[in-house]
Write an enzyme that holds these catalytic residues in place. Structure first.
Site, PDB file in Angstrom:
ATOM      1  N   ALA A  17       0.802  -1.223   0.000  1.00  0.00           N
ATOM      2  CA  ALA A  17       0.000   0.000   0.000  1.00  0.00           C
ATOM      3  C   ALA A  17       0.838   1.278   0.000  1.00  0.00           C
ATOM      4  CB  ALA A  17      -0.961  -0.015   1.185  1.00  0.00           C
ATOM      5  N   ALA A  18       1.670   1.463   1.028  1.00  0.00           N
ATOM      6  CA  ALA A  18       2.416   2.721   1.144  1.00  0.00           C
ATOM      7  C   ALA A  18       3.440   2.862   0.023  1.00  0.00           C
ATOM      8  CB  ALA A  18       3.100   2.818   2.509  1.00  0.00           C
ATOM      9  N   ARG A  28       2.926  10.247 -11.201  1.00  0.00           N
ATOM     10  CA  ARG A  28       1.945  11.197 -11.745  1.00  0.00           C
ATOM     11  C   ARG A  28       2.542  12.597 -11.872  1.00  0.00           C
ATOM     12  NH1 ARG A  28      -1.491   8.900  -7.666  1.00  0.00           N
ATOM     13  NH2 ARG A  28      -2.657   7.178  -8.552  1.00  0.00           N
ATOM     14  N   CYS A  51      -6.011  -6.429   4.617  1.00  0.00           N
ATOM     15  CA  CYS A  51      -7.202  -6.412   5.487  1.00  0.00           C
ATOM     16  C   CYS A  51      -8.285  -7.358   4.967  1.00  0.00           C
ATOM     17  CB  CYS A  51      -7.783  -5.001   5.579  1.00  0.00           C
ATOM     18  SG  CYS A  51      -6.575  -3.756   6.069  1.00  0.00           S
ATOM     19  N   VAL A  88      15.411  -6.360  -0.141  1.00  0.00           N
ATOM     20  CA  VAL A  88      16.490  -5.449   0.229  1.00  0.00           C
ATOM     21  C   VAL A  88      17.072  -5.927   1.557  1.00  0.00           C
ATOM     22  CG1 VAL A  88      17.086  -3.085   0.878  1.00  0.00           C
ATOM     23  CG2 VAL A  88      15.536  -3.504  -1.045  1.00  0.00           C
ATOM     24  N   TYR A 436     -31.641  11.570  10.057  1.00  0.00           N
ATOM     25  CA  TYR A 436     -32.603  10.759  10.807  1.00  0.00           C
ATOM     26  C   TYR A 436     -33.774  10.342   9.924  1.00  0.00           C
ATOM     27  CZ  TYR A 436     -36.849   9.676  13.310  1.00  0.00           C
ATOM     28  OH  TYR A 436     -38.014   9.065  13.688  1.00  0.00           O
ATOM     29  N   ARG A 452     -25.138  13.294  25.182  1.00  0.00           N
ATOM     30  CA  ARG A 452     -26.009  14.004  26.147  1.00  0.00           C
ATOM     31  C   ARG A 452     -25.706  13.556  27.573  1.00  0.00           C
ATOM     32  NH1 ARG A 452     -32.255  13.751  24.482  1.00  0.00           N
ATOM     33  NH2 ARG A 452     -32.428  15.076  26.314  1.00  0.00           N
TER      34      ARG A 452
END
Length: 461
Positions: A17-18, A28, A51, A88, A436, A452
């Site tokens: 991913a990274a 790009r 994942c 590596v 809602y 609340r």
């Protein structure tokens, strides 16, 4: 100066991913005539969803290739020199080069760099005990691991699975093995599953998992893995008991894969991950970046560094690194620690601080726990959920939220993740204009009910 002489070389260590997000983003911004990109990946796959492995093993995702976002061939078509099955083995910072070894031939060579990206990921924690490497014992960090586990299941006649560990991977793999028709025992050294939750919320997960037919063994440390005459695993042993096993899945967690970085003298944090600045540059090094599961990130709630191995962060890190390495500018400000998971139909979510995190950070806090439903109580299939909220004493600043419930519970944590990022108080949260209608929530959303109640408790404190 000729164009070829002006060309810089970006070297990327790690092809998931990274690493490949960084390579793609840099490409790009700069074409191959300005920036040469060389990437090394020691496994068979690139740009895949780790994942998703539990859902592939469990049968929800039918094909392995559905977890692959971009193949090596697709990366190469974008002028990225991607070298597969190449590990590596050394970073030579002084001379700006890396040593790589072809996994199949053993041949070694040096490659120089102008800019370096370290995206070596994390490795599963393997217990240091007899039998930990026996056939039938599996970690599940990479697609190669997932394939090895599926191959092992195909050869396994018995139907007893023991999962060691009850974090995200542990509970997800327990579900996967249940879906495959195995009898599942989870052996967990903590007092409750999901140590990323407070124990009172972990207890809800425990009860639900037992209700699914999963045998939960808490407060139990695995001491050895026993093998049969054929050398394969036959049981998992704790000090108190033995649990028969035809297959064992390790879900103990992961550690940053930073042995290379450490040997090169790069700065590591308390959790063993690389330390970077906001631009994901390795601290003290102008031309080296790091991202993904091998780094530590700033927790925006506590102000402390954490190690969190998640694909969301890894992809963002890659985008930031690629922008900076490609001559643009971007930063990664930090995280609030949001994560969701599920085991069968139970959804588990958390963001921000647990009680022990708040104490460690020197914060005084109040907590409230409420029970509500995912929809209006009278609407069909309204499912119960429990919400726990932490708020700072006196100020009322939201510190953390944990949610355990059925359908509709997990992604509600995103409300709290946004509130945490914005530094909101629980009183400010009560005024949030959330969507809602009876099919989606009660008039007072469960997160707002908790806010609340927390507001009242802050006022009383």
């Amino acid at each position: 100066m000729s164009m070829s002489a002006a060309r810089e070389r970006l070297v990327v260590i790690g092809g998931d991913a990274a690493g490949m997000s960084a390579a793609s983003q840099a490409r790009r911004l700069k074409g191959p005539d300005e920036l040469e990109i060389v990437a090394f990946e020691r496994g068979h796959f690139t740009s895949y969803s780790a994942c998703g492995i539990p859902y592939w093993v469990g049968g929800d995702v039918e094909e392995r290739d559905r977890l692959i976002a971009r193949t090596p061939e697709e990366h190469r078509a974008r002028d990225i020199d991607l070298r597969m099955r190449t590990e590596v083995t050394e970073i030579d910072v002084a001379n700006g080069r890396v040593r790589a070894r072809d996994v199949d031939s053993g041949e070694e060579s040096w490659t120089s760099y102008d800019k370096l990206v370290i995206a070596t990921g994390a490795r599963p924690i393997r217990p240091d005990m007899p039998g930990a490497d026996a056939p039938g014992v599996h970690g599940v960090q990479t697609l190669d691991d997932g394939q090895a586990l599926l191959d092992s299941l195909a050869r396994t006649r018995g139907r007893r699975a023991v999962v060691v560990g009850a974090g995200y991977i542990g509970v997800e793999m327990a579900e996967a093995m249940i879906n495959r028709g195995y009898e599942v025992t989870v052996v967990n050294r903590g007092s409750e599953p999901m140590s990323t939750l407070d124990p009172d919320m972990g207890r809800l997960v425990h009860d639900a998992m037992q209700g699914m037919g999963i045998a939960m063994v808490n407060d139990a440390e695995v001491t050895k893995i026993l093998t049969g005459e054929d050398g394969r695993v036959r049981a998992v042993a704790t000090e108190a008991a033995e649990y028969p096993a035809d297959v064992v899945v390790l879900g103990i967690g992961v550690r940053p894969e930073t042995a290379l970085a450490k040997a090169a003298g790069l700065p590591l944090g308390a959790h063993g991950g690389l330390l970077t600045d906001l631009a994901m540059r390795v601290r003290g090094y102008e031309n080296i970046w790091a991202g993904g599961d091998c780094v530590e990130v700033l927790d925006l709630v506590s102000g402390q560094e954490r190690h969190i191995a998640l694909g969301t962060h890894a992809n963002k890190h890659g985008q930031v690194i690629g922008a900076n390495a490609g001559g643009d500018y971007a930063t990664f400000p930090g995280v609030v620690g949001t994560a969701v998971s599920k085991v069968c139909d139970l959804e588990i979510a958390r963001t921000g601080l647990r009680e022990k995190d708040a104490r460690r950070a020197g914060l005084q806090y109040v907590t409230v726990t409420i029970e509500s439903t995912s929809r209006a109580g009278y609407y069909p299939n309204a499912a119960p959920m429990t919400v726990k909220m932490l708020a700072e004493r006196r100020t009322g600043r939201l510190l953390g939220v944990q949610i355990v419930g059925r359908e509709g519970a997990g992604k509600r944590v995103d409300i709290a993740a946004v509130a945490l990022t914005a530094g909101m108080t629980v009183e400010q949260m009560t005024a949030l204009d959330l969507g809602y209608a009876p099919p989606f929530s009660p008039v007072w959303d469960p997160v707002l009910v908790a806010a609340r109640k927390a507001t009242a408790k802050v006022r009383a404190s």
